[in-house]
Design an enzyme around this catalytic site. Structure first.
Site, short mmCIF file in Angstrom:
data_model
loop_
_atom_site.label_atom_id
_atom_site.label_comp_id
_atom_site.label_asym_id
_atom_site.label_seq_id
_atom_site.Cartn_x
_atom_site.Cartn_y
_atom_site.Cartn_z
N PRO A 9 0.82 -1.22 0.00
CA PRO A 9 0.00 0.00 0.00
C PRO A 9 0.85 1.27 0.00
CG PRO A 9 0.06 -0.94 2.19
CD PRO A 9 0.87 -1.86 1.34
N GLY A 13 -0.94 1.57 -4.37
CA GLY A 13 -1.74 0.63 -3.56
C GLY A 13 -2.58 1.34 -2.52
N ASN A 98 3.92 -0.92 -13.43
CA ASN A 98 4.33 -0.41 -14.73
C ASN A 98 5.04 -1.48 -15.54
OD1 ASN A 98 3.49 2.21 -15.30
ND2 ASN A 98 4.95 3.10 -13.86
N ALA A 124 0.82 9.50 -8.59
CA ALA A 124 0.61 9.66 -7.15
C ALA A 124 1.94 9.69 -6.41
CB ALA A 124 -0.23 8.49 -6.63
N LYS A 175 1.80 3.05 -22.97
CA LYS A 175 2.26 3.68 -21.72
C LYS A 175 3.78 3.59 -21.61
CE LYS A 175 1.78 4.64 -17.02
NZ LYS A 175 1.64 4.22 -15.64
N ASN A 179 6.89 6.12 -20.64
CA ASN A 179 7.70 5.84 -19.45
C ASN A 179 9.18 5.60 -19.74
OD1 ASN A 179 5.82 6.10 -17.46
ND2 ASN A 179 5.34 3.94 -17.29
N SER A 245 9.20 8.51 -12.15
CA SER A 245 9.56 7.87 -10.89
C SER A 245 11.01 7.39 -10.85
CB SER A 245 8.59 6.73 -10.57
OG SER A 245 8.76 5.68 -11.47
N1 LIG Z 1 3.32 6.34 -8.22
C1 LIG Z 1 2.86 6.55 -9.43
O1 LIG Z 1 2.57 7.69 -9.81
C2 LIG Z 1 2.65 5.39 -10.38
C3 LIG Z 1 1.82 5.59 -11.49
C4 LIG Z 1 1.57 4.53 -12.34
C5 LIG Z 1 2.16 3.29 -12.10
N2 LIG Z 1 2.98 3.13 -11.04
C6 LIG Z 1 3.56 1.80 -10.82
O2 LIG Z 1 2.87 1.20 -9.73
C7 LIG Z 1 3.76 0.32 -9.02
C8 LIG Z 1 3.81 0.76 -7.56
O3 LIG Z 1 4.42 2.06 -7.52
P1 LIG Z 1 4.28 3.05 -6.29
O4 LIG Z 1 4.66 4.38 -6.78
O5 LIG Z 1 2.98 2.87 -5.62
O6 LIG Z 1 5.43 2.50 -5.32
P2 LIG Z 1 5.62 2.79 -3.78
O7 LIG Z 1 4.97 4.07 -3.39
O8 LIG Z 1 7.07 2.61 -3.51
O9 LIG Z 1 4.79 1.62 -3.09
C9 LIG Z 1 5.21 0.29 -3.08
C10 LIG Z 1 4.77 -0.28 -1.77
O10 LIG Z 1 5.05 -1.66 -1.75
C11 LIG Z 1 5.44 -1.98 -0.42
N3 LIG Z 1 6.07 -3.29 -0.43
C12 LIG Z 1 7.16 -3.71 -1.11
N4 LIG Z 1 7.38 -5.02 -0.88
C13 LIG Z 1 6.39 -5.42 -0.04
C14 LIG Z 1 6.06 -6.66 0.55
N5 LIG Z 1 6.78 -7.76 0.33
N6 LIG Z 1 4.98 -6.72 1.36
C15 LIG Z 1 4.23 -5.63 1.60
N7 LIG Z 1 4.47 -4.43 1.05
C16 LIG Z 1 5.56 -4.34 0.25
C17 LIG Z 1 6.33 -0.84 -0.02
O11 LIG Z 1 6.54 -0.84 1.36
P3 LIG Z 1 7.23 0.34 2.19
O12 LIG Z 1 6.09 1.17 2.67
O13 LIG Z 1 7.96 -0.34 3.30
O14 LIG Z 1 8.12 1.08 1.23
C18 LIG Z 1 5.48 0.32 -0.54
O15 LIG Z 1 4.50 0.69 0.40
C19 LIG Z 1 5.13 0.44 -9.73
O16 LIG Z 1 5.26 -0.58 -10.68
C20 LIG Z 1 5.03 1.79 -10.43
O17 LIG Z 1 5.87 1.89 -11.57
C21 LIG Z 1 3.23 4.15 -10.15
#
Ligand SMILES: NC(=O)c1ccc[n+]([C@@H]2O[C@H](COP(=O)([O-])OP(=O)(O)OC[C@H]3O[C@@H](n4cnc5c(N)ncnc54)[C@H](OP(=O)(O)O)[C@@H]3O)[C@@H](O)[C@H]2O)c1
Length: 297
Positions: A9, A13, A98, A124, A175, A179, A245
């Site tokens: 999350p 998430g 992604n 986000a 996409k 990216n 990112s």
């Molecule tokens: N952010 C954006 O704008 C965006 C937009 C489109 C697509 N995406 C894609 O969406 C995906 C997620 O990106 P994000 O930006 O949301 O990343 P993020 O903010 O770093 O979130 C990832 C989460 O996963 C958690 N995590 C990792 N391993 C885990 C495990 N084994 N068990 C439980 N939690 C775990 C992390 O924990 P911690 O809290 O400890 O770090 C963190 O909360 C990526 O592939 C990204 O490229 C992101």
């Protein structure tokens, strides 16, 4: 009641979990690594809050109807203890990450026929655990079919526009065409717009053209307008803005999803006999920078 577990999350998430939790017919829990009490999301139309159950120990997880994996692509294997507990005979697993390899990355953990690849457009940022902000309405694309339609229905009461596409492959590659440019600001550590030049355009254009060529060979329909849009976005990237990112993660000292963004273009290009010199050079340079966060990403 449909039960949903969101593994990871973070920015995506947390946002998705908070939106789904607004629907009283959905029982949403989050599987986290870092604890938090509740979710508070700043959306374009105001703040939403949610207090889903936060699980920190996979041993406490039970089988659910849907699992949504929203970790970064380099954290795939760390989700195994969660998946082992959450996935039962009828569970479907949506991979919200992604790139274009959502199914390939998880099929050693979950049977491929249970996996649903999801592309999300929702810029986000997580400011602290459970605290997230985004400024543009989110859009989700999934493949057409019963699982895709059921997944879209989960978002009926959210402000995230989810839709199923017969040609999902094109959605994912289009996409990626945008990216894959992020590797440039990740290397230069600044926005591309203010330092735009003919030579920089040639590099950016090369990255996108190679991505489009490999995507087309993989079956995606990618018009030249997609390439021009991606190049124009890079040309117009304003001073001070984060270049995606990869850039933000490098600045923060985090690992980067380089393999999911650019390594994949090189790997698939090699397999398909399509040259990808620009992506190869930039991936190699980023790795040669000695950044510990590139390794294994
Ligand atoms: N952010 C954006 O704008 C965006 C937009 C489109 C697509 N995406 C894609 O969406 C995906 C997620 O990106 P994000 O930006 O949301 O990343 P993020 O903010 O770093 O979130 C990832 C989460 O996963 C958690 N995590 C990792 N391993 C885990 C495990 N084994 N068990 C439980 N939690 C775990 C992390 O924990 P911690 O809290 O400890 O770090 C963190 O909360 C990526 O592939 C990204 O490229 C992101």
């Amino acid at each position: 009641m449909t039960s949903i577990a969101v593994i990871g999350p973070g920015a995506i998430g947390g946002t998705v979990a908070a939106w789904l939790a607004q629907d009283a017919t959905l029982d949403v829990m989050v599987c986290a690594r870092t604890p938090f009490d509740d979710l508070r999301i700043e959306t374009p139309n105001g703040v939403i809050t949610a207090k889903p159950e936060v699980l920190l120990d996979p041993a406490k997880a039970k089988v659910v109807d849907w699992v949504l994996v929203t970790t970064k692509t380099y954290d795939v294997d760390s989700t195994k203890p969660w998946l082992d507990r959450l996935v039962g005979g009828k569970t479907r697993v949506a991979i919200v990450q992604n790139g274009v390899e959502q199914v390939r990355l998880f099929q050693h953990l979950v049977p491929a026929e249970r996996l649903l690849p999801v592309v999300i457009n929702l810029p986000a940022v997580r400011t602290s655990p459970g605290r997230i902000a985004y400024g543009r309405r989110g859009v989700i694309a999934v493949p057409a079919g019963p699982d895709g339609e059921d997944f879209v229905a989960l978002f009926a009461k959210t402000e995230i526009a989810a839709a199923a596409y017969a040609d999902f492959v094109s959605q994912a590659w289009i996409k990626l065409c945008g990216n894959c440019i992020s590797v440039v600001p990740a290397l230069t550590l600044r926005a591309t717009g203010p330092v735009w030049s003919e030579d920089l355009e040639a590099i950016v254009r090369g990255l996108v053209e190679e991505c489009a060529a490999v995507g087309r060979a993989e079956g995606a329909v990618i018009s030249q307008a997609v390439v021009e849009d991606a190049v124009n976005n890079s040309r117009n990237m304003a001073e001070g803005s984060k270049g995606g990112s990869l850039h933000a993660d490098r600045l923060a000292g985090n690992r980067m999803e380089v393999d999911a963004r650019n390594g994949v273009i090189v790997r698939l290009g090699e397999k398909l006999g399509i040259p990808t010199p620009m992506n190869r050079v930039l991936v190699t340079l980023l790795a040669a920078s000695g950044s510990p966060w590139v390794a294994g990403s």
